[in-house]
Design a protein around this motif. Sequence first.
Motif, PDB file in Angstrom:
ATOM      1  N   ARG A  16       1.527  -4.121  -4.718  1.00 51.47           N
ATOM      2  CA  ARG A  16       2.092  -3.618  -3.463  1.00 51.47           C
ATOM      3  C   ARG A  16       3.538  -4.067  -3.320  1.00 51.47           C
ATOM      4  N   VAL A  20       6.860  -1.555  -3.190  1.00 58.27           N
ATOM      5  CA  VAL A  20       7.691  -1.486  -1.989  1.00 58.27           C
ATOM      6  C   VAL A  20       9.121  -1.946  -2.291  1.00 58.27           C
ATOM      7  N   ILE A  43      11.835  -1.578   6.075  1.00 52.67           N
ATOM      8  CA  ILE A  43      10.896  -1.962   5.017  1.00 52.67           C
ATOM      9  C   ILE A  43      10.881  -3.483   4.850  1.00 52.67           C
ATOM     10  N   ARG A  46       8.911  -5.101   7.647  1.00 51.45           N
ATOM     11  CA  ARG A  46       7.466  -4.906   7.488  1.00 51.45           C
ATOM     12  C   ARG A  46       6.901  -5.816   6.401  1.00 51.45           C
ATOM     13  N   LEU A  47       7.659  -5.977   5.310  1.00 50.64           N
ATOM     14  CA  LEU A  47       7.206  -6.879   4.247  1.00 50.64           C
ATOM     15  C   LEU A  47       7.093  -8.312   4.758  1.00 50.64           C
ATOM     16  N   TYR A  52       2.121  -4.442   5.095  1.00 53.89           N
ATOM     17  CA  TYR A  52       1.435  -3.663   4.058  1.00 53.89           C
ATOM     18  C   TYR A  52       0.204  -4.382   3.502  1.00 53.89           C
ATOM     19  N   ASP A  53      -0.144  -5.542   4.074  1.00 54.29           N
ATOM     20  CA  ASP A  53      -1.213  -6.372   3.498  1.00 54.29           C
ATOM     21  C   ASP A  53      -2.589  -5.717   3.550  1.00 54.29           C
ATOM     22  N   ILE A  55      -3.301  -2.543   3.095  1.00 56.99           N
ATOM     23  CA  ILE A  55      -3.382  -1.318   2.279  1.00 56.99           C
ATOM     24  C   ILE A  55      -4.056  -1.663   0.961  1.00 56.99           C
ATOM     25  N   LEU A  61      -1.133   3.721   0.208  1.00 60.07           N
ATOM     26  CA  LEU A  61       0.216   3.163   0.233  1.00 60.07           C
ATOM     27  C   LEU A  61       1.263   4.275   0.215  1.00 60.07           C
ATOM     28  N   THR A  64       1.320   5.944   3.655  1.00 56.79           N
ATOM     29  CA  THR A  64       1.901   5.052   4.672  1.00 56.79           C
ATOM     30  C   THR A  64       3.413   4.984   4.546  1.00 56.79           C
ATOM     31  N   LEU A  65       3.903   4.814   3.324  1.00 54.45           N
ATOM     32  CA  LEU A  65       5.345   4.738   3.114  1.00 54.45           C
ATOM     33  C   LEU A  65       6.036   6.055   3.478  1.00 54.45           C
ATOM     34  N   GLN A  68       6.287   6.386   7.267  1.00 51.92           N
ATOM     35  CA  GLN A  68       7.309   5.481   7.811  1.00 51.92           C
ATOM     36  C   GLN A  68       8.721   5.982   7.516  1.00 51.92           C
TER      37      GLN A  68
END
Length: 357
Positions: A16, A20, A43, A46-47, A52-53, A55, A61, A64-65, A68
């Motif tokens: 992941r 990303v 991004i 969010r990280l 993203y944990d 997903i 993924l 979702t990306l 966003q």
Amino acid sequence: MVADGPADLPLNDAQRQATVMALHQTLDHYVSADMAHQLQADIHQRLQTGGYDDIVDGPQLAETLTVQLQGLSGDRQLRVHFSPQVLPKLEAKSTPTKADLAAEYERSRLRNFDLNRVERLRGNVGYIELYGFEPPEFVGDALAAAMTLVAHTQALILDLRHNRGGSPATVALLCSYLLPAYPPVHLNDLCWRSEGTHQWWTVPHLPAPRYLEKPVYVLISKDTFSAAEECAYNLQVLKRATILGEHTAGGANPGQGHRLGDHFWMFVPTGQAINPITGSNWSETGIIPDVKVPAELALLTAHLGALNRLFETLPEGPQLRETQQSLMLVERELNQRRAELISQLKRPAESPDVGEE
């Protein structure tokens, strides 16, 4: 039941994170530097907060990306894709060889350069169906032949319902046939982040007759995309054509694909279309038709509209009587097709047999 396949590829934290971060870096190519920085900041935030944990697989993924990125930028072409198979390595762009160009031309020729249908419909209405905009050096002669065939019709229907785009130079060529030679018309600008601006104008000389002072109808659908949308948008803004059909997706910004890893890639717009009249493009709105109608009914609707317009302007005589007869037949066919479509929509979905897996 169907067993889960590679489409459900599970993701661990490292995968992941790597995907990303590759996306974050790839946004350096995005057409708008300011928007790229906003997307990258979003991004990064969010990280840092574990956004993203939760997903757990590849398709989730990618979706979702994409949501966003599009939500913040408003750019429907900015999209992340997942592949269950390992993606090939992307080589740096190279100039195509003569053999490459010859092979590409041959493939295009076997598709008739995406000129799918050219004919004279009843009532002396011309019809051209284009599945794509091949480069002008490929399609130029075929397009000239098509315009010669419809030159003596009294209205023209241009069908772009299945057209996914292609060369902006061919869009300019086709629009040139529908607009006067002088003064030249400024159709569109393509503004690139790293290459400056390329202007597109109508061309002064054509190998076939121009189609002027006669009504033009352009058919679009939810599948009409990119350069095909530009063609419809150009003619709509210039008030040269009536646009019929369905709302399009909004593919106004050209670009290219970038590999994010073995299973992810993204399309990044590196250019932006700017219309010289509106000062904007159709990326956020799509093409909004002048006449909204299901794609299945668009051709008959345009044909009927063209015949009605001709019937109102023709003098008494054989041509008027032929147009009236054609009008009645097309109207009957449209009503029949509309009834069939309504019946299909009302028909309940078939239920699966009991015990079927």
